[in-house]
Motif scaffolding. Structure first.
Motif, short mmCIF file in Angstrom:
data_model
loop_
_atom_site.label_atom_id
_atom_site.label_comp_id
_atom_site.label_asym_id
_atom_site.label_seq_id
_atom_site.Cartn_x
_atom_site.Cartn_y
_atom_site.Cartn_z
N SER A 99 0.82 -1.21 0.00
CA SER A 99 0.00 0.00 0.00
C SER A 99 0.85 1.26 0.00
CB SER A 99 -0.91 0.01 1.23
OG SER A 99 -0.14 0.10 2.43
N ALA A 100 2.14 1.15 0.35
CA ALA A 100 3.02 2.32 0.37
C ALA A 100 3.12 2.96 -1.01
CB ALA A 100 4.41 1.93 0.86
N SER A 137 14.28 -1.84 9.92
CA SER A 137 14.29 -1.67 8.48
C SER A 137 14.06 -3.03 7.82
CB SER A 137 15.61 -1.04 8.02
OG SER A 137 15.58 -0.68 6.66
N THR A 138 14.33 -3.12 6.54
CA THR A 138 14.07 -4.34 5.79
C THR A 138 15.26 -4.68 4.92
OG1 THR A 138 12.64 -5.32 4.08
CG2 THR A 138 12.90 -2.95 4.03
N GLN A 148 13.36 -1.56 -9.08
CA GLN A 148 12.94 -2.91 -8.72
C GLN A 148 12.49 -2.98 -7.26
OE1 GLN A 148 16.05 -2.03 -9.25
NE2 GLN A 148 17.49 -3.10 -7.91
N ARG A 149 12.86 -2.01 -6.46
CA ARG A 149 12.46 -2.03 -5.06
C ARG A 149 11.03 -1.52 -4.91
NH1 ARG A 149 17.15 0.68 -1.49
NH2 ARG A 149 16.67 2.44 -2.84
N ALA A 153 10.20 -0.40 0.53
CA ALA A 153 11.65 -0.55 0.68
C ALA A 153 12.35 0.78 0.43
CB ALA A 153 12.16 -1.62 -0.27
N ARG A 154 11.87 1.56 -0.54
CA ARG A 154 12.47 2.88 -0.79
C ARG A 154 12.26 3.80 0.41
NH1 ARG A 154 10.24 1.83 -5.94
NH2 ARG A 154 8.51 3.29 -5.63
N HIS A 155 11.09 3.72 1.02
CA HIS A 155 10.86 4.51 2.23
C HIS A 155 11.84 4.11 3.33
CE1 HIS A 155 6.34 5.36 1.14
NE2 HIS A 155 7.19 5.98 0.36
N LYS A 156 12.03 2.82 3.53
CA LYS A 156 12.94 2.36 4.57
C LYS A 156 14.38 2.78 4.27
CE LYS A 156 10.44 0.37 7.71
NZ LYS A 156 10.42 0.92 9.10
N ALA A 157 14.76 2.74 2.99
CA ALA A 157 16.11 3.18 2.62
C ALA A 157 16.29 4.67 2.92
CB ALA A 157 16.35 2.90 1.14
#
Length: 344
Positions: A99-100, A137-138, A148-149, A153-157
């Motif tokens: 949903s992100a 994080s993930t 590809q992320r 995952a981009r938010h966590k990065a």
């Protein structure tokens, strides 16, 4: 041990250190609370909706209900902390991290709240060190960048970058733990497949089942957070993969089907490959290689819960009647305190 809970961490040894857990009502947060409640510390457990602190234990526990997106809520929640464990993530439904990509509130929660935590925790110029900030994080946060992320995952990065930059400036002492898929709750792919298997429905894969992932029981994840606090000085400024049990997804789904069959008394449901949906991402079809040697070498942590037992626990949880109570949503304004004092 060289963390904020250690007697030699530059604090009065007679004063119990304060650990704030943000997102304390989630399945990882609940497990972290149980793990830390065994220690002679003060715990401030912060979540959006109503929940109960762990029974027993040595910790003095304060339960705080807060909508952390409200102005001033984060600063109030982390006030006086020696360490902050940030477990808040924006998801809808049963752990729908995808949903992100479409929910405008996701970045505000997944990235913006980390920015707010760092601002509230920043050490004043010339003052002592700021608190330890430990971010959940993930593994996908380190997955090479690019489209590809997933959005999550981009938010966590992005959150990791904020944390590590603040650590490099000396504002906080920060580290991130990159978790694999964590099982032992209602969230994620394993519980979804467990519910299907218990209902007699076919389990479907978007590939041939050979794609490998790491899975970790939530109790082992909680131990990882506790040990990260113990060794915070040695891990300062790092983003560490925790690791788990590596398994092909086809084997995992078949283990879920077998476990569900033991519950129902019927045959295991089939596991079949199907065409992927339009929202499938490139990363869904690739192995994710994780090097967790740094975290394991520093802390001595290893997963203790066998994957089969974790799968059985997921299936048992999925087969149980849903508990009553309301949703843990963002419609809980204000900062309400319910102090529960438990001396050990």
């Amino acid at each position: 041990m060289t963390g904020p809970l250690s007697p030699g961490a530059g604090r009065d040894a007679s004063r119990r250190p304060l650990v704030v857990v943000l997102g304390a009502s989630g399945y990882i947060g609940s497990a972290v609370l149980r793990e830390l409640s065994r220690r002679r510390i003060r715990l401030r457990a912060v979540a959006r909706g109503p929940f109960a602190a762990p029974a027993g234990g040595r910790a003095v526990t304060e339960v705080v209900r807060a909508d952390l997106t409200e102005e001033g809520a984060v600063a109030a929640a982390v006030d006086g902390a020696d360490a902050v464990i940030h477990l808040v993530a924006h998801m809808t439904g049963r752990g729908a991290w995808r949903s992100a990509a479409s929910d405008p509130a996701a970045e505000r929660v997944n990235v913006g709240l980390v920015r707010d935590v760092l601002a509230a925790c920043a050490a004043p110029p010339g003052g002592g060190p700021g608190p330890v900030v430990l971010l959940a994080s993930t593994n996908q946060a380190a997955d090479g960048g690019g489209p590809q992320r997933s959005a999550y995952a981009r938010h966590k990065a992005a959150a990791e970058r904020l944390l590590l930059d603040a650590t490099a400036r000396g504002a906080v002492r920060g580290l991130a733990l990159r978790l694999p898929t964590t099982v032992g709750s209602e969230a994620g792919v394993a519980p979804a497949m467990a519910r299907r298997a218990l209902a007699g429905e076919t389990l479907t894969l978007w590939h041939d089942g050979s794609v490998r992932r790491e899975f970790l029981d939530v109790a082992d994840a909680a131990r990882a957070f506790a040990l990260a606090l113990d060794h915070a000085a040695d891990l300062d400024g790092r983003a560490c993969a925790v690791g788990g049990h590596a398994v092909a997804l086809g084997d995992l789904f078949r283990a879920i089907a077998d476990s569900a069959a033991r519950h129902t008394g019927g045959p295991p449901v089939p596991v079949l490959s199907v065409e992927p949906p339009a929202y499938a991402e490139t990363g869904d079809f690739r192995d994710l290689d994780v090097d967790s040697s740094l975290f394991r070498d520093v802390t001595g942590w290893r997963p203790e819960v066998p994957l089969r037992r974790a799968v059985d626990d997921v299936v048992a949880t999925a087969s149980a009647p849903a508990p009553g109570g309301g949703a843990d949503g963002l419609d809980q304004p204000g900062l309400l305190h319910q102090r529960l004092t438990r001396e050990g």
